[in-house]
Motif scaffolding. Structure first.
Motif, PDB file in Angstrom:
ATOM      1  N   ILE A 165      47.007  23.435  81.081  1.00 29.21           N
ATOM      2  CA  ILE A 165      47.427  23.866  79.746  1.00 29.21           C
ATOM      3  C   ILE A 165      48.531  24.902  79.954  1.00 29.21           C
ATOM      4  O   ILE A 165      48.255  26.092  80.140  1.00 29.21           O
ATOM      5  N   PRO A 166      49.788  24.487  79.967  1.00 27.50           N
ATOM      6  CA  PRO A 166      50.876  25.397  80.353  1.00 27.50           C
ATOM      7  C   PRO A 166      50.929  26.690  79.550  1.00 27.50           C
ATOM      8  O   PRO A 166      51.300  27.726  80.078  1.00 27.50           O
ATOM      9  N   GLN A 167      50.563  26.654  78.271  1.00 30.33           N
ATOM     10  CA  GLN A 167      50.720  27.853  77.450  1.00 30.33           C
ATOM     11  C   GLN A 167      49.547  28.823  77.582  1.00 30.33           C
ATOM     12  O   GLN A 167      49.604  29.926  77.036  1.00 30.33           O
ATOM     13  N   ALA A 168      48.465  28.435  78.256  1.00 30.96           N
ATOM     14  CA  ALA A 168      47.305  29.316  78.386  1.00 30.96           C
ATOM     15  C   ALA A 168      47.457  30.200  79.624  1.00 30.96           C
ATOM     16  O   ALA A 168      47.676  29.691  80.727  1.00 30.96           O
ATOM     17  N   PRO A 169      47.319  31.516  79.476  1.00 27.62           N
ATOM     18  CA  PRO A 169      47.483  32.404  80.634  1.00 27.62           C
ATOM     19  C   PRO A 169      46.394  32.251  81.680  1.00 27.62           C
ATOM     20  O   PRO A 169      46.555  32.713  82.805  1.00 27.62           O
ATOM     21  N   THR A 170      45.285  31.598  81.330  1.00 30.39           N
ATOM     22  CA  THR A 170      44.218  31.388  82.305  1.00 30.39           C
ATOM     23  C   THR A 170      44.269  29.998  82.913  1.00 30.39           C
ATOM     24  O   THR A 170      43.289  29.537  83.502  1.00 30.39           O
ATOM     25  N   SER A 171      45.387  29.300  82.805  1.00 30.26           N
ATOM     26  CA  SER A 171      45.500  27.948  83.346  1.00 30.26           C
ATOM     27  C   SER A 171      46.571  27.904  84.434  1.00 30.26           C
ATOM     28  O   SER A 171      47.610  28.541  84.312  1.00 30.26           O
ATOM     29  N   GLY A 172      46.299  27.154  85.504  1.00 30.84           N
ATOM     30  CA  GLY A 172      47.281  26.988  86.576  1.00 30.84           C
ATOM     31  C   GLY A 172      47.388  28.179  87.495  1.00 30.84           C
ATOM     32  O   GLY A 172      48.469  28.472  88.016  1.00 30.84           O
ATOM     33  N   ILE A 201      46.744  23.483  97.040  1.00 26.91           N
ATOM     34  CA  ILE A 201      45.505  23.173  97.729  1.00 26.91           C
ATOM     35  C   ILE A 201      45.873  22.503  99.047  1.00 26.91           C
ATOM     36  O   ILE A 201      46.812  21.705  99.113  1.00 26.91           O
ATOM     37  N   LEU A 202      45.167  22.839 100.117  1.00 23.83           N
ATOM     38  CA  LEU A 202      45.369  22.235 101.430  1.00 23.83           C
ATOM     39  C   LEU A 202      44.357  21.108 101.621  1.00 23.83           C
ATOM     40  O   LEU A 202      43.173  21.269 101.310  1.00 23.83           O
ATOM     41  N   VAL A 203      44.829  19.969 102.142  1.00 23.29           N
ATOM     42  CA  VAL A 203      43.976  18.777 102.258  1.00 23.29           C
ATOM     43  C   VAL A 203      44.186  18.124 103.616  1.00 23.29           C
ATOM     44  O   VAL A 203      45.313  18.068 104.123  1.00 23.29           O
ATOM     45  N   LYS A 204      43.124  17.613 104.209  1.00 22.03           N
ATOM     46  CA  LYS A 204      43.206  16.717 105.370  1.00 22.03           C
ATOM     47  C   LYS A 204      42.018  15.769 105.290  1.00 22.03           C
ATOM     48  O   LYS A 204      41.008  16.063 104.638  1.00 22.03           O
ATOM     49  N   TYR A 235      44.948   5.916  94.986  1.00 27.94           N
ATOM     50  CA  TYR A 235      45.676   6.978  94.300  1.00 27.94           C
ATOM     51  C   TYR A 235      44.685   8.077  93.942  1.00 27.94           C
ATOM     52  O   TYR A 235      43.658   7.825  93.295  1.00 27.94           O
ATOM     53  N   VAL A 236      44.978   9.286  94.407  1.00 28.71           N
ATOM     54  CA  VAL A 236      44.037  10.392  94.249  1.00 28.71           C
ATOM     55  C   VAL A 236      44.742  11.598  93.638  1.00 28.71           C
ATOM     56  O   VAL A 236      45.969  11.713  93.678  1.00 28.71           O
ATOM     57  N   ALA A 237      43.954  12.481  93.065  1.00 23.80           N
ATOM     58  CA  ALA A 237      44.468  13.724  92.493  1.00 23.80           C
ATOM     59  C   ALA A 237      43.420  14.805  92.715  1.00 23.80           C
ATOM     60  O   ALA A 237      42.249  14.514  93.014  1.00 23.80           O
ATOM     61  N   PHE A 238      43.826  16.064  92.572  1.00 22.20           N
ATOM     62  CA  PHE A 238      42.938  17.201  92.815  1.00 22.20           C
ATOM     63  C   PHE A 238      43.029  18.201  91.669  1.00 22.20           C
ATOM     64  O   PHE A 238      44.060  18.302  90.991  1.00 22.20           O
ATOM     65  N   ALA A 239      41.934  18.945  91.487  1.00 26.88           N
ATOM     66  CA  ALA A 239      41.905  20.023  90.507  1.00 26.88           C
ATOM     67  C   ALA A 239      41.091  21.177  91.076  1.00 26.88           C
ATOM     68  O   ALA A 239      40.125  20.966  91.820  1.00 26.88           O
ATOM     69  N   VAL A 240      41.492  22.404  90.723  1.00 31.48           N
ATOM     70  CA  VAL A 240      40.811  23.616  91.187  1.00 31.48           C
ATOM     71  C   VAL A 240      40.587  24.536  89.992  1.00 31.48           C
ATOM     72  O   VAL A 240      41.454  24.670  89.131  1.00 31.48           O
ATOM     73  N   TRP A 241      39.407  25.165  89.956  1.00 33.44           N
ATOM     74  CA  TRP A 241      39.083  26.167  88.939  1.00 33.44           C
ATOM     75  C   TRP A 241      38.730  27.486  89.626  1.00 33.44           C
ATOM     76  O   TRP A 241      37.933  27.494  90.578  1.00 33.44           O
ATOM     77  N   GLN A 242      39.281  28.590  89.169  1.00 31.96           N
ATOM     78  CA  GLN A 242      38.878  29.923  89.622  1.00 31.96           C
ATOM     79  C   GLN A 242      38.174  30.617  88.453  1.00 31.96           C
ATOM     80  O   GLN A 242      38.808  31.119  87.524  1.00 31.96           O
ATOM     81  N   ASP A 301      40.579  23.931  81.357  1.00 33.23           N
ATOM     82  CA  ASP A 301      41.549  24.971  81.705  1.00 33.23           C
ATOM     83  C   ASP A 301      41.512  25.137  83.226  1.00 33.23           C
ATOM     84  O   ASP A 301      40.604  25.765  83.764  1.00 33.23           O
ATOM     85  N   LYS A 302      42.520  24.570  83.937  1.00 34.52           N
ATOM     86  CA  LYS A 302      42.417  24.463  85.381  1.00 34.52           C
ATOM     87  C   LYS A 302      43.795  24.293  86.007  1.00 34.52           C
ATOM     88  O   LYS A 302      44.805  24.235  85.315  1.00 34.52           O
ATOM     89  N   SER A 303      43.819  24.178  87.336  1.00 31.76           N
ATOM     90  CA  SER A 303      45.042  23.896  88.091  1.00 31.76           C
ATOM     91  C   SER A 303      44.932  22.473  88.630  1.00 31.76           C
ATOM     92  O   SER A 303      43.924  22.111  89.240  1.00 31.76           O
TER      93      SER A 303
END
Length: 465
Positions: A72-79, A84-87, A385-392, A401-403
């Motif tokens: 959510i680009p406009q939310a200060p708690t997003s992104g 992320i590091l992957v192997k 085809y894969v994608a990733f998401a991270v929440w702090q 609301d995530k990255s």
């Protein structure tokens, strides 16, 4: 009869070829990618879930640095997580995926709201979500709604609470609770999925509220695309109701929250949650109270002498987000029978050290036939085809609301062993504005240079005669 080509025509053709070669050498024309962005190397050995990343083969595989962006680009708690590091590796029957990300303020001890709801004595942060509304949002109490009550700063009053932001009015459900801070900011308690959609649509969603004692668990998720159409350029998911067509306080929601936006899209998701699926009885409240061994609470048998962690197996399509088991702890079960216990099909281990989370996934390559509709069978020769998401969680990231990776990445099982060195970290940017040169550009540049050289050789041979 032979036809002798005109010297002018020959020169024109050669010059056209030469020009094409030069253009290919200097422009970024897309070409088929010849290697996966995430190679899964063939290894001998297995995963040590109790100590993720400790298996000797991991030392031979370089990290792939994947950029993340705000959901959510406009939310200060997003992104708030920028990469992320992957192997990845496989041993003939299992796939192992190792991920790592920077989280200087880990969310220890926060419940997953879904897990906390199963355990009546649960207390502490994360049991429900609180939203801080956009600065400038105000409220009124409409007294003519005699069958409504609202809770303001802990006090129950008669009437319906109506929010107002720049002239946009949003009447709230019966029993809505808010806290008004000393600076005028409003915190909405117990936010529900449809309420979050209404706030977002009306410009009132500013972010999830946190403080030193109230926050949400950290999470990481890996998405495997399973749709019937070409993967979208972005792993976009709808914000919406609990299910499609839900009527909430007089509003009908077309989409369900968590459903995929692209028609024909579907995906399997492996979700690790620090407050529910981490095999740590000190910091994970669900494991601390042995929640998953209590079948009377979960509805699922948990038989695992190793007491390993797990990833919640989810499935999403254009209709809704589902849970690939029969309990419905996080979302609606994808089937009413035949999958009992699949919640623990994907093993995980996790550690936190020096400001970084490290999580390792381990899953059999093949899935049982009754899982195959909702989880991919993984084999050599196929591109995934894969994608990733991270929440702090301590920074306010939770739910949608995530990255995220801004586009899908290709993953393949390769039969070659890992490289012999890990001194290089490969960067894979999923941002369209990245200044780095992608591998497709390098392929085209080489092709253009080869064509240009061939044209010069032909030109030399023709005119030497």
């Amino acid at each position: 009869m032979s036809i002798k080509p005109s010297p002018k025509l020959t020169l024109g053709v050669i010059l056209a070829i030469l020009l094409l070669g030069v253009l290919l050498a200097v422009t970024n024309t897309p070409m088929a990618q010849t290697s996966p962005q995430i190679p899964v190397y063939k290894v001998v050995g297995t995963a040590d879930i109790s100590n993720p990343g400790s298996a000797s083969y991991w030392q031979k595989i370089p990290w792939i640095n994947i950029s993340l962006t705000a959901n959510i680009p406009q939310a200060p708690t997003s992104g708030l997580t920028h990469y992320i590091l992957v192997k990845a590796a496989w041993n003939g029957s299992w796939i192992f995926v190792l991920v790592r990300w920077y989280a200087p303020n880990p969310a220890f001890g926060a419940w997953s709201a879904a897990a906390g709801a199963l355990y009546p004595p649960a207390s502490g942060p994360g049991l429900f979500r609180q939203i801080i509304l956009t600065p400038g949002t105000t409220y009124t109490i409409e007294k003519n709604y005699t069958n409504y009550v609202s809770i303001i700063n802990g006090k129950t009053v008669q009437g319906r609470l109506v929010l107002n932001y720049s002239g946009i009015l949003l009447p709230t459900p019966n029993g809505t609770q808010i806290t008004v801070l000393s600076n005028g900011s409003i915190i909405l308690w117990h936010s529900l999925r449809p309420m979050e959609d209404l706030l977002y649509s009306d410009g009132m969603f500013y972010g999830y509220y946190t403080n030193s004692t109230w926050y949400y668990p950290d999470r990481v998720a890996m998405m495997w695309y399973m749709g019937s159409v070409v993967p979208p350029s972005k792993d976009g998911m709808n914000i919406g109701g609990k299910y499609p067509g839900q009527v909430f306080d007089g509003v009908t929601f077309k989409d369900a929250g968590g459903s995929l936006a692209q028609p024909g899209g579907a995906a399997n998701i492996w979700m690790w949650v620090s407050g529910a699926t981490w095999n740590n009885s000190t910091y994970d409240p669900a494991f601390k109270v042995n929640l998953w061994q209590n079948k009377s609470l979960t509805g699922l048998p948990y038989v695992d002498p190793g007491n390993h962690g797990f990833a919640v197996p989810l499935y999403t399509n254009n209709t809704n987000m589902y849970e690939v088991d029969c309990a419905g702890i996080w979302y609606t079960p994808v089937a009413s029978s035949g999958l009992n216990g699949s919640l623990f099909f994907i093993w995980t281990g996790a550690t936190y050290s020096n400001g970084y989370w490290t999580v390792e996934y381990a899953r059999p390559l093949a899935v049982p036939p009754n899982y195959a509709k909702w989880m991919p069978n993984i084999s050599v020769g196929n591109t995934y085809y894969v994608a990733f998401a991270v929440w702090q969680g301590k920074l306010g990231e939770t739910l949608f609301d995530k990255s995220i990776t801004s586009s899908f990445l290709t993953l393949q099982l390769v039969t070659s062993p890992p490289p012999t060195t890990t001194t290089t970290t490969t960067s894979v940017s999923t941002s369209t504005s990245s200044p780095s040169i992608p591998s497709t550009t390098v392929d085209v540049t080489v092709a253009g240079a080869v064509i240009a050289v061939l044209a010069l050789v032909i030109l030399y041979v023709v005119y030497r005669r």
